[in-house]
Design a protein around this motif. Structure first.
Motif, PDB file in Angstrom:
ATOM      1  N   LEU A   1      22.003  -2.409 -14.190  1.00 56.70           N
ATOM      2  CA  LEU A   1      20.558  -2.274 -14.039  1.00 56.70           C
ATOM      3  C   LEU A   1      19.784  -2.971 -15.168  1.00 56.70           C
ATOM      4  O   LEU A   1      18.578  -3.156 -15.066  1.00 56.70           O
ATOM      5  CB  LEU A   1      20.164  -0.795 -13.974  1.00 56.70           C
ATOM      6  N   LYS A   2      20.499  -3.333 -16.242  1.00 57.92           N
ATOM      7  CA  LYS A   2      19.835  -3.955 -17.397  1.00 57.92           C
ATOM      8  C   LYS A   2      20.200  -5.429 -17.574  1.00 57.92           C
ATOM      9  O   LYS A   2      19.868  -6.036 -18.579  1.00 57.92           O
ATOM     10  CB  LYS A   2      20.182  -3.171 -18.670  1.00 57.92           C
TER      11      LYS A   2
ATOM     12  N   ILE B   1      23.612   6.021  -8.853  1.00 60.44           N
ATOM     13  CA  ILE B   1      22.609   4.958  -9.055  1.00 60.44           C
ATOM     14  C   ILE B   1      22.706   3.863  -7.988  1.00 60.44           C
ATOM     15  O   ILE B   1      22.170   2.779  -8.164  1.00 60.44           O
ATOM     16  CB  ILE B   1      22.741   4.320 -10.465  1.00 60.44           C
ATOM     17  N   SER B   2      23.358   4.163  -6.877  1.00 62.76           N
ATOM     18  CA  SER B   2      23.560   3.125  -5.854  1.00 62.76           C
ATOM     19  C   SER B   2      22.241   2.594  -5.289  1.00 62.76           C
ATOM     20  O   SER B   2      22.089   1.384  -5.076  1.00 62.76           O
ATOM     21  CB  SER B   2      24.451   3.648  -4.719  1.00 62.76           C
ATOM     22  N   THR B   3      21.269   3.467  -5.069  1.00 60.91           N
ATOM     23  CA  THR B   3      19.985   3.023  -4.513  1.00 60.91           C
ATOM     24  C   THR B   3      19.247   2.130  -5.503  1.00 60.91           C
ATOM     25  O   THR B   3      18.658   1.116  -5.119  1.00 60.91           O
ATOM     26  CB  THR B   3      19.112   4.238  -4.131  1.00 60.91           C
ATOM     27  N   GLU B   4      19.287   2.490  -6.791  1.00 56.16           N
ATOM     28  CA  GLU B   4      18.649   1.666  -7.823  1.00 56.16           C
ATOM     29  C   GLU B   4      19.278   0.271  -7.874  1.00 56.16           C
ATOM     30  O   GLU B   4      18.579  -0.732  -8.018  1.00 56.16           O
ATOM     31  CB  GLU B   4      18.788   2.326  -9.196  1.00 56.16           C
ATOM     32  N   ILE B   5      20.597   0.218  -7.769  1.00 57.20           N
ATOM     33  CA  ILE B   5      21.298  -1.071  -7.788  1.00 57.20           C
ATOM     34  C   ILE B   5      20.880  -1.912  -6.584  1.00 57.20           C
ATOM     35  O   ILE B   5      20.613  -3.107  -6.697  1.00 57.20           O
ATOM     36  CB  ILE B   5      22.829  -0.868  -7.797  1.00 57.20           C
TER      37      ILE B   5
ATOM     38  N   PHE C   1      18.060  -1.790  -4.875  1.00 57.50           N
ATOM     39  CA  PHE C   1      16.692  -2.282  -5.032  1.00 57.50           C
ATOM     40  C   PHE C   1      16.628  -3.437  -6.038  1.00 57.50           C
ATOM     41  O   PHE C   1      15.763  -4.311  -5.919  1.00 57.50           O
ATOM     42  CB  PHE C   1      15.743  -1.152  -5.447  1.00 57.50           C
ATOM     43  N   LYS C   2      17.534  -3.452  -7.003  1.00 55.62           N
ATOM     44  CA  LYS C   2      17.592  -4.565  -7.954  1.00 55.62           C
ATOM     45  C   LYS C   2      18.099  -5.842  -7.271  1.00 55.62           C
ATOM     46  O   LYS C   2      17.614  -6.944  -7.527  1.00 55.62           O
ATOM     47  CB  LYS C   2      18.508  -4.210  -9.126  1.00 55.62           C
TER      48      LYS C   2
ATOM     49  N   LYS D   1       6.232   0.410  -0.546  1.00 55.84           N
ATOM     50  CA  LYS D   1       6.400   1.454  -1.569  1.00 55.84           C
ATOM     51  C   LYS D   1       5.292   2.502  -1.471  1.00 55.84           C
ATOM     52  O   LYS D   1       5.551   3.704  -1.487  1.00 55.84           O
ATOM     53  CB  LYS D   1       6.402   0.824  -2.961  1.00 55.84           C
TER      54      LYS D   1
END
Length: 260
Positions: A92-93, A114-118, A120-121, A211
């Protein structure tokens, strides 16, 4: 590999569930169809059970692993393997655009927490992605492939389906992981669509509208989007302004964004 699995202390906070079933590993590699010309990015390799067969079939494999305790294991597995690059960082970084000089293929057993965050990235990087193959919690995959009107349909559904053709390939039992998760997983393939947006501004507006709409998913779209778009636009597009966001298709959101 089983010995190593017993040695590494799995970290619950990182959402780690390590794949160990050779039949599933072969099934995944067969579905990915790696080619010697391919450049792959693997997210969350664990102890390298997918990386190892993949490494032999591709030109370059970049592995990103957050857990510092896994880095020595991976370094040993890929000692003297010149086509493998191991990066010890949080996915994520990382600025992924700096890693590649050609289109990449992405694979991974994404950490549940953190799968959803990944996703969206990665979603907006469709211009540098050839395709993506992920093992995800089954519930997340159902959200990704959901159709309008389905209770699991939401922002993740709209964003992924706008940028990618998405297809669930198969379900995976908890029994093939160590430690065994409490839920089933699914394997998902995502292939980018071409020339989706008119320009970068259009893309940003689309993302903003989706969003905002799903932040207040129980509100009618004429209410949630009232500060962005005139109500007459909905009538022009033959969209009921009293609809809630889960009733609108990805195409509807795309059409709305063109009028802002």
């Amino acid at each position: 590999m089983q010995k190593k699995l017993q040695m590494h202390n799995r970290k619950k906070r990182l959402g780690q569930h390590f794949l160990h079933d050779q039949n599933i590993i072969k099934k995944i590699i067969n579905s990915v169809k790696p080619n010697i010309k391919d450049m792959f990015l693997e997210i969350g390799p664990g102890e390298g059970v997918l990386s190892t067969p993949l490494q032999n079939k591709v030109s370059k494999l970049i592995i990103i692993e957050k857990d510092k305790d896994l880095i020595p294991i991976l370094s040993k597995v890929f000692l003297n393997k010149n086509n493998v690059q191991i990066i010890h960082k949080d996915i994520l970084k990382i600025e992924l655009l700096n890693l590649f000089n050609k289109k990449m293929r992405v694979i991974g057993n994404l950490p549940y927490n953190i799968s959803t965050e990944i996703l969206f990235k990665l979603i907006p990087l469709d211009n540098i992605i050839e395709d993506m193959h992920f093992m995800l919690q089954k519930e997340v995959v159902e959200r990704i492939i959901a159709k309008p009107g389905n209770k699991t349909y939401g922002r993740l559904s709209v964003m992924t389906q706008t940028y990618y053709d998405v297809k669930k390939l198969f379900d995976i039992s908890p029994n093939v992981f160590t430690p065994k998760p409490k839920v089933y997983s699914s394997y998902l393939k995502m292939c980018p669509k071409i020339n989706i947006f008119e320009n970068k501004n259009h893309e940003n507006i689309f993302s903003k509208i989706v969003k905002i709409a799903f932040t207040s998913r129980r509100k009618m779209i004429k209410t949630s989007l009232k500060n962005i778009i005139d109500i007459d636009v909905f009538n022009t597009l033959s969209i009921n302004p009293c609809s809630r966001p889960e009733e609108l298709s990805p195409k509807n959101f795309m059409e709305i964004s063109k009028y802002v």
